[in-house]
Scaffold this motif. Structure first.
Motif, PDB file in Angstrom:
ATOM      1  N   ASP B 262       0.806  -1.211   0.000  1.00 11.45           N
ATOM      2  CA  ASP B 262       0.000   0.000   0.000  1.00 11.45           C
ATOM      3  C   ASP B 262       0.845   1.270   0.000  1.00 11.45           C
ATOM      4  O   ASP B 262       0.472   2.252  -0.611  1.00 11.45           O
ATOM      5  N   THR B 263       1.966   1.194   0.679  1.00 10.42           N
ATOM      6  CA  THR B 263       2.782   2.393   0.747  1.00 10.42           C
ATOM      7  C   THR B 263       3.538   2.658  -0.547  1.00 10.42           C
ATOM      8  O   THR B 263       3.457   3.733  -1.098  1.00 10.42           O
ATOM      9  N   ASP B 264       4.193   1.649  -1.044  1.00 11.39           N
ATOM     10  CA  ASP B 264       5.053   1.930  -2.191  1.00 11.39           C
ATOM     11  C   ASP B 264       4.614   1.240  -3.474  1.00 11.39           C
ATOM     12  O   ASP B 264       5.286   1.284  -4.476  1.00 11.39           O
ATOM     13  N   LEU B 265       3.479   0.565  -3.429  1.00  5.60           N
ATOM     14  CA  LEU B 265       3.076  -0.114  -4.651  1.00  5.60           C
ATOM     15  C   LEU B 265       1.560  -0.266  -4.679  1.00  5.60           C
ATOM     16  O   LEU B 265       1.023  -1.298  -4.351  1.00  5.60           O
ATOM     17  N   ALA B 266       0.890   0.792  -5.040  1.00  4.10           N
ATOM     18  CA  ALA B 266      -0.558   0.708  -5.200  1.00  4.10           C
ATOM     19  C   ALA B 266      -0.855  -0.130  -6.436  1.00  4.10           C
ATOM     20  O   ALA B 266       0.004  -0.333  -7.282  1.00  4.10           O
ATOM     21  N   LEU B 267      -2.103  -0.617  -6.517  1.00  2.00           N
ATOM     22  CA  LEU B 267      -2.441  -1.501  -7.634  1.00  2.00           C
ATOM     23  C   LEU B 267      -2.141  -0.868  -8.990  1.00  2.00           C
ATOM     24  O   LEU B 267      -1.686  -1.545  -9.905  1.00  2.00           O
ATOM     25  N   ALA B 268      -2.402   0.423  -9.083  1.00  2.00           N
ATOM     26  CA  ALA B 268      -2.148   1.091 -10.358  1.00  2.00           C
ATOM     27  C   ALA B 268      -0.674   1.002 -10.722  1.00  2.00           C
ATOM     28  O   ALA B 268      -0.306   0.967 -11.895  1.00  2.00           O
ATOM     29  N   ALA B 269       0.160   0.957  -9.680  1.00  2.00           N
ATOM     30  CA  ALA B 269       1.600   0.930  -9.926  1.00  2.00           C
ATOM     31  C   ALA B 269       2.060  -0.412 -10.474  1.00  2.00           C
ATOM     32  O   ALA B 269       3.170  -0.534 -11.004  1.00  2.00           O
ATOM     33  N   LEU B 270       1.224  -1.432 -10.347  1.00  2.00           N
ATOM     34  CA  LEU B 270       1.624  -2.752 -10.846  1.00  2.00           C
ATOM     35  C   LEU B 270       1.899  -2.714 -12.343  1.00  2.00           C
ATOM     36  O   LEU B 270       2.745  -3.444 -12.862  1.00  2.00           O
ATOM     37  N   ASP B 271       1.134  -1.854 -13.028  1.00  2.00           N
ATOM     38  CA  ASP B 271       1.322  -1.745 -14.476  1.00  2.00           C
ATOM     39  C   ASP B 271       2.725  -1.263 -14.824  1.00  2.00           C
ATOM     40  O   ASP B 271       3.218  -1.523 -15.912  1.00  2.00           O
ATOM     41  N   GLY B 272       3.336  -0.555 -13.874  1.00  2.00           N
ATOM     42  CA  GLY B 272       4.656  -0.007 -14.151  1.00  2.00           C
ATOM     43  C   GLY B 272       5.792  -0.965 -13.859  1.00  2.00           C
ATOM     44  O   GLY B 272       6.955  -0.629 -14.071  1.00  2.00           O
TER      45      GLY B 272
END
Lengths: 214, 388
Positions: B262-272
């Protein structure tokens, strides 16, 4: 000779297209059973391979005659129906057989098909808002399409099947005979009749002229 | 120009079927496959009179007298072992040669026969009944014979087998031979290849995860969490027990965080996340250094998240290379689905059951008595969280 030689050509080959690459989920490819009896070679063709090789083209054939939406379901129906039957070797290759099944499924949607050709035949050919050369080419193509689609709508279903198996499926005359289960001579006569009708409408079309007029 | 060519060019073309359509059609085909019949094509060497044959009901009716050895293929798993080579043969007395690369010392051969009383013969080893698992050594190739009951029992060599087969002649009835062995880290890499080929799903506002847990008393809990893609939005959690009780929470404090990302990898960030295995590996190491969690912990957590197919593939490749990763074998989850059981973590006694066809986690299987198996029933993107 009472021995069946079973040969796996290359059992460890990875086919990454489907599940073959996982040992446990490997589809059976590269398996052929040589069966030297009555002078015939028996080859077992795995369903997956037939599907991989032909699904897209069967889908395209149906989509061009009906619609992409219908093709999504009917193309799958073709392979399910094919799986239920056993391919009769006397009918030759598997490909025309699949086209035959597809054609029979399309026949159940004859009204949809007729609507499609009629709709295409009504496609307007005048593009008044543009004077570009490319528009001319587009208009030309479109008028040709509408003329041919109109002609298709007037063909007898049996004749249309022959014409479209050749034009869209790329089948040879012999393959059409196989696909439809009709004699070669019948294919030729149906094709002749259909060609005459197509030629007649083509004679009426002068796409470029119409395009420039528009 | 030929009018048929003209026709082909003039009629509107159709776009190729989407990956979903192909997958759906393939699934329909797979459903129909039990038992798996094979199609048979007999390419007659002699000239065939194609035109003389009418297509009885256009090939939609089952044809008379199948020419194929219509016998099911060996099952793809056998306990923890997976099928690595197989053959189906249409009759006895006949032989099949299977070639394979053993992955462990547990390699075994199983021959299943359609007819009672048939026996399996392995040259230099003798006769056994059908259906018995025969351990194989480090062979790369095994030739199996199947004989009817009236074959002599004292066969020794391949020559004996060939001679007796000629004497007995062909008997109807099919049999199959399958070689089974333990899956390995290599298998996980092969799963990665398939994962990469899965159709990508379109992300919605929430990632909906449905999990069932059966506790010691046999009570079933179904927990659905809606994790927002937007880290600022609230996670919604619905807990249903099999006696109908349902609690819903929109309080982010009450709703358990699905991951420590949650802090450094929100779900949206998975795409990155990188889709290249070595880049992903570096990224995980960097994350590990920052947070103190191990790389394998990240791998185990990430594999359960909605990754794009290519990211999942890269992750599975990275996971296969981790020193802590052990591929245990095939196993079933509480719903009876078969997956590849993989131990990724050292610090937590839990195994992941990974769908061999897609690389998606089917279940987490605790390895201690205290744990409860969590079966991941469904996961998908959605735009609306549902309430109780």
């Amino acid at each position: 000779m009472p021995v069946v030689f079973v040969k796996r050509v290359e059992p460890t080959r990875l086919n990454l297209k489907t599940h073959e690459s996982i040992p446990a989920f490997r589809a059976k490819t590269d398996v052929s059973v040589r069966y030297p009896r009555n002078g015939a070679d028996r080859v077992i063709v795995p369903v997956e391979r037939v599907f991989d090789e032909h699904f897209a083209e069967i889908h395209r054939y149906i989509a061009r005659r009906l619609s992409s939406d219908l093709a999504d379901d009917l193309a799958a129906d073709v392979f399910v129906a094919a799986m239920r039957g056993v391919h009769d070797p006397a009918r030759g290759e598997i490909r025309p057989w699949l086209y035959g099944i597809a054609t029979n499924l399309i026949a159940r949607h004859r009204r949809t098909e007729l609507r499609r050709w009629k709709a295409l035949s009504r496609t307007p050919v005048d593009e008044t808002d543009s004077h570009e050369d490319e528009t001319v080419a587009r208009v030309a193509a479109r008028s040709l399409t509408s003329a041919l689609a109109g002609a298709l709508a007037t063909l007898k279903r049996a004749d249309r099947d022959v014409v479209l198996l050749i034009a869209l499926g790329g089948l040879t005359h012999a393959e059409v005979a196989t696909a439809l289960g009709i004699p070669y001579g019948t294919v030729a006569s149906r094709l002749n009749r259909a060609r005459k009708q197509l030629r007649a409408v083509l004679g009426d079309v002068n796409p470029l002229k119409e395009g420039q007029d528009g | 120009m030929d009018e048929l060519r003209m026709l082909a060019d003039a009629l509107p073309d159709a776009p190729p079927p989407s990956a979903q359509v192909v997958a759906r059609a393939r699934a329909r085909l797979a459903e129909r496959r039990a038992p798996r019949w094979r199609w048979v094509l007999v390419a007659a060497v002699t000239v065939v009179l194609v035109t003389a044959v009418t297509l009885a009901m256009s090939g939609l009716m089952p044809q008379q007298g199948p020419i194929a050895p219509a016998y099911p293929e060996p099952p793809v798993t056998r306990g923890r072992l997976g099928l690595i080579a197989s053959e189906v043969v249409g009759h006895s007395a006949a032989s099949a040669t299977l070639r394979f690369t053993p992955t462990s010392e547990d390699t075994e051969l199983v021959v299943s026969c359609q007819n009672d009383g048939w026996r399996v013969f392995l040259p230099e080893r003798g006769m056994t009944p059908c259906g018995v698992a025969l351990p194989l050594g480090s062979e790369q190739e095994v030739t199996v014979w199947v004989f009817p009951p009236d074959a002599p029992a004292d066969l020794r060599s391949s020559e004996d087998a060939r001679r007796v087969a000629e004497e007995l002649g062909e008997r109807p009835g099919a049999w199959s031979a399958g070689v089974y062995d333990k899956p390995t880290a290599q298998t996980l890499k092969q799963v990665a290849e398939l994962a990469a080929r899965q159709p990508a799903s379109t992300p919605g506002a929430y990632w909906q995860l449905t999990t069932t847990m059966i506790d010691k008393g046999g009570k079933k809990h179904t927990i659905v969490t809606w994790t927002p893609r937007d880290p600022a939005a609230t996670t919604v959690r619905r807990d249903t027990t099999d006696d109908g009780e349902c609690t819903s929470s929109e309080d982010p404090k009450e709703a358990p965080a699905p991951t420590p990302f949650d802090t450094d990898l929100a779900l949206a960030a998975l795409d990155g996340l990188p889709t290249d295995p070595s880049a992903l590996s570096e990224r995980l190491e960097a994350m590990s250094k920052k947070s103190g969690l191990s790389v394998s912990m990240y791998a185990a957590l990430l594999v359960g998240l909605p990754l794009r197919p290519e990211t999942r593939a890269a992750l599975l490749r990275v996971t296969a290379e981790l020193p802590t990763t052990t591929v245990i074998g095939y196993a079933q989850d509480p719903l009876g689905r078969t997956g590849l059981e993989v131990g990724i973590l050292k610090e937590v006694a839990v195994h992941q059951l990974i769908d061999p066809a897609s690389g998606v986690v089917l279940a987490t299987l605790p390895q201690t008595d205290e744990g409860t198996a969590q079966t991941l029933v469904d996961q998908r993107w959605t735009d609306e969280p549902a309430k109780c």
